[in-house]
Write a protein that holds these residues in place. Sequence first.
Motif, mmCIF file in Angstrom:
data_model
loop_
_atom_site.group_PDB
_atom_site.id
_atom_site.type_symbol
_atom_site.label_atom_id
_atom_site.label_comp_id
_atom_site.label_asym_id
_atom_site.label_seq_id
_atom_site.Cartn_x
_atom_site.Cartn_y
_atom_site.Cartn_z
ATOM 1 N N UNK A 175 0.848 -1.190 0.000
ATOM 2 C CA UNK A 175 0.000 0.000 0.000
ATOM 3 C C UNK A 175 0.881 1.236 0.000
ATOM 4 N N UNK A 176 0.619 2.132 -0.934
ATOM 5 C CA UNK A 176 1.447 3.325 -1.068
ATOM 6 C C UNK A 176 1.235 4.255 0.127
ATOM 7 N N UNK A 177 2.313 4.690 0.790
ATOM 8 C CA UNK A 177 2.150 5.631 1.904
ATOM 9 C C UNK A 177 1.772 7.035 1.448
ATOM 10 N N UNK A 178 1.869 7.298 0.146
ATOM 11 C CA UNK A 178 1.559 8.621 -0.376
ATOM 12 C C UNK A 178 0.105 8.733 -0.826
ATOM 13 N N UNK A 179 -0.325 7.814 -1.741
ATOM 14 C CA UNK A 179 -1.689 7.894 -2.284
ATOM 15 C C UNK A 179 -2.648 6.886 -1.648
ATOM 16 N N UNK A 180 -2.105 5.968 -0.819
ATOM 17 C CA UNK A 180 -2.894 4.990 -0.041
ATOM 18 C C UNK A 180 -3.530 3.902 -0.889
#
Length: 343
Positions: free
Chosen positions: A40-45
């Motif tokens: 899971x991307x920490x930026x765009x979730x």
Amino acid sequence: MWDNSPFPMPDGAKITGRRGDQYKVSVSMPFDPDGFYGRQCPECSMLFRVNADDYEALPEGLQLWCVYCGHNADHTEFWTDQQRERAMEAARALGAQIVHQGFTRMLRKSRSTARRGQVSISFRNRPPYPRPLPGIDEERLARTRTCAGCEIRYGVFGEHRYCPVCGRLPAATVAFDALQAETARLDALASLHDETKAVLREQGVFTRSWVDAVENVVGVVEALGSSVFHERVTDSEERLRGKGSVFQRLDDMADLFVSAGCPDVRALVGPSTWNRLTRTWAARHVFTHNDGVVDERYLRRVPGARTSLGQRLVISEAECREAIADATALCRALVDLGPSPAP
């Protein structure tokens, strides 16, 4: 099932080291039924998946890419919400036992002082029993992909532009994926129940989707044509100076490649396909700039058009699918263009 560490830990969690009052705990993260590991991307979730075997073979200090937004960071930052909750439950299990141990030690000291009448404490010595760790139950994959560069297998849940390991995907990969997505959208609409179709058709969803597809295929070709030209033509910036959005204009784009010493894509796709592409590009122009109403420019570009000046174009599903197929053929021709001769 519990391990034999100083503090009992639930199945899937294990104390692997200690330094003073600090403990190192290893927590297993289950793969999904298809053998893929959630990220899971920490930026765009947004969520994506990586094949577990491929992921385990990657170097320890891997920098991972978000397949959607291109955020690049250490792979340990890409935990999913469910993975993080599983790890936190292991931490809570250990923390509760450390706190219990501390209270037990305090109780022993308190009892000794209580005999001198200084304090009285009641404490029920029942060690906390760790709960099982939560499982991982994330959305199943509908389709998996293999990167042509690093060959890692991964899965996505939306439009993407990056490989999780290599980074930016080649323009051709993006183009063909986008065209396949347009076909998949048409197929999904066609597979709906008749009652649902009737409601959507009455609201114009089908015709709007067909128009969107026509507009989108032009954008796909424009992006690929620009990328190929910059890649293959050494003096591309000089040749493009003052030409504006040349890759939106079909014949101008073809002439641009020819002037740079590349083969003529019109000949590569054939005259009948090129004529249909010309009609598609003209349709896209009137839908984008004139709400689909036929103007003189459209009639000049499409000789023998069935519609008259001032009428509104109507796109059919068959024409839409044909436009996607023609655009796919053009993209293949663009990819197959050789580099221009050295200046």
